[in-house]
Design an enzyme around this catalytic site. Structure first.
Site, short mmCIF file in Angstrom:
data_model
loop_
_atom_site.label_atom_id
_atom_site.label_comp_id
_atom_site.label_asym_id
_atom_site.label_seq_id
_atom_site.Cartn_x
_atom_site.Cartn_y
_atom_site.Cartn_z
N LYS A 260 -3.72 -22.45 -60.94
CA LYS A 260 -3.19 -23.72 -61.44
C LYS A 260 -4.31 -24.76 -61.60
CE LYS A 260 1.47 -23.00 -59.54
NZ LYS A 260 2.60 -23.68 -58.85
N GLU B 162 7.27 -13.23 -67.88
CA GLU B 162 6.11 -14.13 -67.82
C GLU B 162 4.88 -13.52 -68.50
OE1 GLU B 162 5.73 -15.19 -63.68
OE2 GLU B 162 7.64 -16.27 -63.69
N TYR C 46 8.59 -22.73 -67.10
CA TYR C 46 9.34 -23.09 -65.90
C TYR C 46 10.80 -23.43 -66.20
CZ TYR C 46 5.27 -23.13 -62.74
OH TYR C 46 4.19 -22.78 -61.96
N ASN D 64 -0.18 -26.43 -55.59
CA ASN D 64 -0.33 -25.31 -54.65
C ASN D 64 -1.15 -24.15 -55.21
OD1 ASN D 64 1.56 -24.38 -56.40
ND2 ASN D 64 3.19 -24.10 -54.90
N HIS E 247 0.18 -19.45 -58.96
CA HIS E 247 1.53 -19.00 -59.29
C HIS E 247 1.56 -17.48 -59.21
CE1 HIS E 247 5.26 -18.28 -61.53
NE2 HIS E 247 4.60 -17.29 -62.09
P1 ADP Z 1 6.84 -20.44 -56.16
O1 ADP Z 1 5.71 -20.94 -57.04
O2 ADP Z 1 6.37 -20.22 -54.74
O3 ADP Z 1 7.54 -19.24 -56.73
P2 ADP Z 1 9.14 -22.03 -56.97
O4 ADP Z 1 9.39 -20.99 -58.01
O5 ADP Z 1 10.27 -22.41 -56.08
O6 ADP Z 1 7.90 -21.63 -56.04
O7 ADP Z 1 8.63 -23.38 -57.67
C1 ADP Z 1 7.74 -23.32 -58.75
C2 ADP Z 1 6.67 -24.38 -58.55
O8 ADP Z 1 7.27 -25.67 -58.62
C3 ADP Z 1 5.98 -24.37 -57.19
O9 ADP Z 1 4.93 -23.43 -57.09
C4 ADP Z 1 5.47 -25.79 -57.09
O10 ADP Z 1 4.28 -25.99 -57.87
C5 ADP Z 1 6.61 -26.57 -57.74
N1 ADP Z 1 7.57 -27.03 -56.73
C6 ADP Z 1 8.54 -26.30 -56.14
N2 ADP Z 1 9.25 -27.02 -55.26
C7 ADP Z 1 8.70 -28.27 -55.29
C8 ADP Z 1 8.99 -29.49 -54.61
N3 ADP Z 1 9.98 -29.59 -53.73
N4 ADP Z 1 8.21 -30.58 -54.90
C9 ADP Z 1 7.22 -30.50 -55.81
N5 ADP Z 1 6.90 -29.36 -56.50
C10 ADP Z 1 7.63 -28.27 -56.24
MG MG Z 2 8.72 -19.08 -58.47
#
Ligand code: ADP
Ligand code: MG
Length: 140
Positions: free
Chosen positions: A11, A128, A51, A114, A117
């Protein structure tokens, strides 16, 4: 065990902070092979489409803004149980919950920023990879 393909994204924070090299070396050091890769700056429409499952969530706007804030590295990984293995190497979405040694524990600043992905299952990996790569010209 099945040979799978999955999508990883370094990212904008990971690219900006200079972690591409280490992220890829963690993948390669854990039995994952890079089958395609490209550095791109996503448009708003591309990030929203990617997304789409999170549309309507409170963090959606922030997520799209972040994912379009700088270049990202799109990577197709292949290997035994690649989907789960990549998720394991990444760690939990929230770095506070991520296991020691995982990429998110090492580098993520917050739940949103974070670093990486990873596709979360077979259907999402297929969708994807199709979303970002052309099988005919970009996968080796
Ligand atoms: P992952 O990436 O671990 O699969 P998710 O699919 O739940 O997580 O969410 C997609 C992305 O959205 C996350 O990696 C993060 O960048 C963002 N995200 C998810 N939950 C939050 C939150 N509560 N606040 C801010 N950003 C979030
Ligand atoms: Mg996810």
């Amino acid at each position: 065990m099945a040979i799978e393909r999955t999508l990883s994204i370094v990212k904008p924070d990971g690219v900006q902070n200079g972690h591409i090299g280490h992220v890829l070396s963690v993948f390669e050091g854990n039995g994952l092979t890079i089958r395609a890769a490209k550095l791109v700056r996503l448009t708003q429409a591309q990030a929203e489409g990617f997304y789409a499952e999170h549309k309507g969530r409170g963090f959606f706007g922030e997520l799209v803004e972040f994912m379009t804030s700088g270049p990202v590295l799109l990577v197709c990984l292949e290997g035994e149980n690649a989907i789960a293995k990549n998720r394991e190497l990444m760690g939990a979405t929230d770095p506070a919950q991520a296991a020691p040694g995982t990429l998110r524990k090492l580098y993520a600043e917050s739940k949103g920023r974070n670093t990486v992905h990873g596709s979360d299952g077979e259907a999402s990996a297929a969708r994807e990879l199709r979303y970002f790569f052309s099988e005919a010209f970009e996968m080796v």
